[in-house]
Motif scaffolding. Structure first.
Motif, PDB file in Angstrom:
ATOM      1  N   LYS A  75       0.842  -1.197   0.000  1.00 43.88           N
ATOM      2  CA  LYS A  75       0.000   0.000   0.000  1.00 43.88           C
ATOM      3  C   LYS A  75       0.877   1.247   0.000  1.00 43.88           C
ATOM      4  N   LEU A  76       1.937   1.238   0.811  1.00 43.85           N
ATOM      5  CA  LEU A  76       2.840   2.386   0.864  1.00 43.85           C
ATOM      6  C   LEU A  76       3.463   2.636  -0.505  1.00 43.85           C
ATOM      7  N   ASP A  77       3.959   1.599  -1.149  1.00 45.06           N
ATOM      8  CA  ASP A  77       4.576   1.757  -2.468  1.00 45.06           C
ATOM      9  C   ASP A  77       3.587   2.364  -3.459  1.00 45.06           C
ATOM     10  N   ARG A  78       2.364   1.879  -3.444  1.00 38.55           N
ATOM     11  CA  ARG A  78       1.339   2.383  -4.362  1.00 38.55           C
ATOM     12  C   ARG A  78       1.026   3.851  -4.078  1.00 38.55           C
ATOM     13  N   LEU A  79       0.872   4.198  -2.802  1.00 38.40           N
ATOM     14  CA  LEU A  79       0.547   5.582  -2.455  1.00 38.40           C
ATOM     15  C   LEU A  79       1.701   6.527  -2.750  1.00 38.40           C
ATOM     16  N   LEU A 145      12.763   6.030  -0.158  1.00 42.31           N
ATOM     17  CA  LEU A 145      11.383   6.381  -0.496  1.00 42.31           C
ATOM     18  C   LEU A 145      11.235   6.661  -1.988  1.00 42.31           C
ATOM     19  N   GLN A 146      12.258   7.301  -2.561  1.00 39.21           N
ATOM     20  CA  GLN A 146      12.213   7.590  -4.002  1.00 39.21           C
ATOM     21  C   GLN A 146      12.210   6.296  -4.806  1.00 39.21           C
ATOM     22  N   ARG A 147      13.024   5.313  -4.397  1.00 42.04           N
ATOM     23  CA  ARG A 147      13.041   4.007  -5.084  1.00 42.04           C
ATOM     24  C   ARG A 147      11.687   3.337  -4.962  1.00 42.04           C
ATOM     25  N   ARG A 148      11.105   3.370  -3.783  1.00 45.85           N
ATOM     26  CA  ARG A 148       9.777   2.765  -3.591  1.00 45.85           C
ATOM     27  C   ARG A 148       8.741   3.503  -4.427  1.00 45.85           C
ATOM     28  N   ARG A 149       8.890   4.803  -4.537  1.00 46.01           N
ATOM     29  CA  ARG A 149       7.961   5.631  -5.309  1.00 46.01           C
ATOM     30  C   ARG A 149       8.019   5.292  -6.793  1.00 46.01           C
ATOM     31  N   SER A 150       9.236   5.019  -7.264  1.00 50.44           N
ATOM     32  CA  SER A 150       9.406   4.745  -8.701  1.00 50.44           C
ATOM     33  C   SER A 150       9.272   3.263  -9.034  1.00 50.44           C
ATOM     34  N   GLY A 151       9.089   2.427  -8.006  1.00 46.69           N
ATOM     35  CA  GLY A 151       8.923   0.993  -8.243  1.00 46.69           C
ATOM     36  C   GLY A 151      10.212   0.265  -8.511  1.00 46.69           C
TER      37      GLY A 151
END
Length: 152
Positions: A75-79, A145-151
């Motif tokens: 959920k965090l990655d998606r948001l 967080l940026q890596r998680r944001r970009s997948g």
């Protein structure tokens, strides 16, 4: 009854009963003598960080502490991907920018994910202040967080 009391009641119901809809919560509140519209219940659920999951063959709302860590991470990655426009290091804080009205949703997901690098969050309307935990490097947390944001 105050908003805090109403939200505490809703949280208790979500932990105790299988609640599948906002209308069901509004009806429960009505039976308890508390007038609340579906829109009010929707805002309460958002502020509480409640999520809708399929469990035991039915869809229901659950509180963040009832969610498995894998679901919270997904959920965090998606948001992060959908709602975070920028991640800006600022000393021992990170500033996350979101569209108006979205900061609380993302902050709740950050808190629910239980990342050890994050001490906590404060959310406004479109801005999140994220406190980096002692010993964690703010630049590295921003990169994570940026890596998680970009997948990635």
């Amino acid at each position: 009854m105050t908003k805090t009391q109403r939200q505490r009641m809703i949280a208790d119901w979500l932990r105790e009963f299988r609640v599948g809809s906002q209308e069901e919560l509004a009806a429960r509140l009505s039976l308890a003598g508390i007038a609340a519209t579906q829109a009010t219940v929707s805002r309460d659920l958002l502020e509480l960080g409640a999520v809708k999951l399929k469990r035991d063959g039915s869809i229901r709302y659950v509180m963040p502490d009832q969610v498995e860590s894998g679901h919270a991470a997904a959920k965090l990655d998606r948001l992060l991907a959908e709602w975070v426009d920028a991640i800006i290091p600022a000393g021992n804080l990170l500033v996350l920018k979101t569209p108006p009205g979205s900061a609380n949703l993302v902050a709740n997901a950050l808190d629910a994910a239980g990342l050890e690098e994050i001490a906590g969050t404060i959310a406004g309307d479109d801005t999140i202040f994220l406190a980096v935990a002692d010993g964690a490097d703010p630049g590295l947390v921003a990169a994570l967080l940026q890596r998680r944001r970009s997948g990635a």
